[in-house]
Design a protein around this motif. Sequence first.
Motif, short mmCIF file in Angstrom:
data_model
loop_
_atom_site.label_atom_id
_atom_site.label_comp_id
_atom_site.label_asym_id
_atom_site.label_seq_id
_atom_site.Cartn_x
_atom_site.Cartn_y
_atom_site.Cartn_z
N ILE A 48 0.85 -1.18 0.00
CA ILE A 48 0.00 0.00 0.00
C ILE A 48 0.89 1.24 0.00
O ILE A 48 1.99 1.22 0.57
N SER A 49 0.43 2.29 -0.63
CA SER A 49 1.19 3.54 -0.68
C SER A 49 0.35 4.68 -0.10
O SER A 49 -0.86 4.52 0.15
N CYS A 50 0.97 5.83 0.08
CA CYS A 50 0.22 7.02 0.48
C CYS A 50 -0.89 7.30 -0.53
O CYS A 50 -2.01 7.67 -0.17
N GLY A 51 -0.56 7.13 -1.82
CA GLY A 51 -1.49 7.42 -2.88
C GLY A 51 -2.69 6.49 -2.94
O GLY A 51 -3.71 6.83 -3.56
N THR A 52 -2.61 5.34 -2.30
CA THR A 52 -3.74 4.42 -2.31
C THR A 52 -4.97 5.07 -1.67
O THR A 52 -6.09 4.93 -2.18
N CYS A 53 -4.77 5.76 -0.57
CA CYS A 53 -5.89 6.39 0.13
C CYS A 53 -6.00 7.89 -0.15
O CYS A 53 -6.95 8.53 0.31
N HIS A 54 -5.04 8.45 -0.88
CA HIS A 54 -5.06 9.87 -1.25
C HIS A 54 -4.76 9.98 -2.74
O HIS A 54 -3.80 10.62 -3.15
N HIS A 55 -5.61 9.36 -3.52
CA HIS A 55 -5.33 9.15 -4.94
C HIS A 55 -5.76 10.34 -5.79
O HIS A 55 -6.74 11.03 -5.48
N HIS A 56 -5.02 10.56 -6.86
CA HIS A 56 -5.39 11.63 -7.78
C HIS A 56 -6.77 11.42 -8.39
O HIS A 56 -7.49 12.39 -8.65
N ASP A 57 -7.13 10.17 -8.64
CA ASP A 57 -8.45 9.91 -9.22
C ASP A 57 -9.59 10.35 -8.31
O ASP A 57 -10.72 10.54 -8.76
N HIS A 58 -9.29 10.49 -7.02
CA HIS A 58 -10.30 10.89 -6.04
C HIS A 58 -9.90 12.19 -5.35
O HIS A 58 -10.29 12.44 -4.21
N HIS A 59 -9.12 13.00 -6.07
CA HIS A 59 -8.79 14.36 -5.63
C HIS A 59 -8.11 14.39 -4.26
O HIS A 59 -8.37 15.26 -3.43
N GLY A 60 -7.23 13.43 -4.05
CA GLY A 60 -6.46 13.39 -2.81
C GLY A 60 -7.13 12.67 -1.66
O GLY A 60 -6.63 12.69 -0.54
N THR A 61 -8.26 12.01 -1.92
CA THR A 61 -8.91 11.19 -0.90
C THR A 61 -9.18 9.81 -1.51
O THR A 61 -8.58 9.43 -2.50
N ASP A 62 -10.11 9.03 -0.91
CA ASP A 62 -10.38 7.69 -1.45
C ASP A 62 -11.85 7.46 -1.76
O ASP A 62 -12.23 6.37 -2.18
N GLY A 63 -12.71 8.45 -1.52
CA GLY A 63 -14.12 8.29 -1.84
C GLY A 63 -14.87 7.36 -0.90
O GLY A 63 -16.03 7.04 -1.16
N LEU A 64 -14.24 6.95 0.20
CA LEU A 64 -14.87 6.04 1.16
C LEU A 64 -15.15 6.76 2.46
O LEU A 64 -14.48 7.74 2.81
N SER A 65 -16.13 6.28 3.20
CA SER A 65 -16.36 6.82 4.53
C SER A 65 -15.20 6.44 5.44
O SER A 65 -14.57 7.30 6.06
#
Length: 457
Positions: free
Chosen positions: A77-94
């Motif tokens: 897992i990377s920092c980007g997994t939960c702060h991804h560019h596809d989700h504008h620096g987040t992950d779209g999950l609660s």
Amino acid sequence: MPRLHQIAGLFNFGEDWPGHQQKRKSNAKHLIFLLFFATPLWADRITADDFPAINPDQAKLGQLLFYDKILSGNRNISCGTCHHHDHHGTDGLSLGIGEGGAGVGPDRAPGTGADAIRKRIPRNAPALWNLAHKDVRVMFHDGRLSISDIYQNGFNSPAEEWLPQGLDNLLVAQALFPLTAQFEMAGNSKENDVAGAIHDRIDAAWPIIAKRVRVIPEYGDMFVAAFDHIDSPDQVAIVEVGNALGAFIGSEWQSYDSPYDDWLTGTPLPDAAERGRQLFFGRAGCASCHSGPLFTDQDFYALGLPAFGPGRTRRFDPYARDVGRMGESDALEDAYRFRTPSLRNVALTAPYGHNGAYPTLESMIRHHADPVGSRAAWRPEMAALPDVPWLSEIDFVIQSDTREMARQSTALDITPIALTDAEVDDLVAFLNALTGKTAEARPLGRPDSVPSGLPVD
């Protein structure tokens, strides 16, 4: 010219706006000052001068590290997994799926077999926008990281005196902690050398991570090129890793070119957004907490959000609850209070709340307007939680504890305010006007590959 809309928002003449009576008393002491010396509009503008100068070589290095799973205990897992560019620096999950999962965002799976996750991440992944701004002084939902010299290293943090010297700023310090969090990136005890070291002491893990990075030839060369004081790869420590990550996050997620920023220089907002702006700074009272150029006072408030998930429990907590700021301060009056989030690009970073309880801006606004009613009407299906059958009994177990629910429902720093459906829509329009025009066109973006050779999410 006096900021009359701000004065109205602070004092709310004729309205008993949500709580904060103590704050209003403090503000009243400065009423005469505000009337005669109120801040000009341009003071709410953000410019490049509000951020530290960024070394582009360090930012490029940080981009690769941000998406490289080499920083995690099990290299999965990377920092980007939960702060991804596809989700504008987040992950779209609660509540995110951390170490052991697979995939990105709402499609992330909880893993299988020995890799299956044992716990959801207890809190919503915070957005990264403008975290390097010079005014940011506290981080994490509970504020457990702040600028301080209490430990003589510049920060009050969970690492206390073991946080290393030489970190460039608060953002850099923040970037180091997910690396040592069991369910975020470190992994479980006995699974890897990083997780094992953390059980000895938090700072025992960072040298292991730094060595993993610097022995990769491409990374070693990049560190030598990016840092003047590094003459050979063997000199690279966690401080340089953190400073590179901070350079990337701090430059990549700057955003201050929204329609609201144009309004500050004289360009009118669309009609609905303008009505929402007047509500935001006026009768609705939003600006009493979401103040300043970042739209946050960086203080802590109890909003009475619906409770679910594993909770960020303390060692002596008997069940899955999250006491918020009290977990850091140990002050009873801080129970269930959480940090005011910045609203810059907020329309891009759903779901909302410290636990992602609400899926839309509309639903979050309605909760602020009627916290008791919204909490009662909330349903579990509103939470963005990927299916994890072996955790289903835990996900909402806290709601069966009537005494804990009573404690949380009485800890409330906001009181109802009547808003029509049209006014809610106008507030949503204004919040959308806080979205930067280039928010989805980031300077570096996601790399296609990283020097470790590990897959990039």
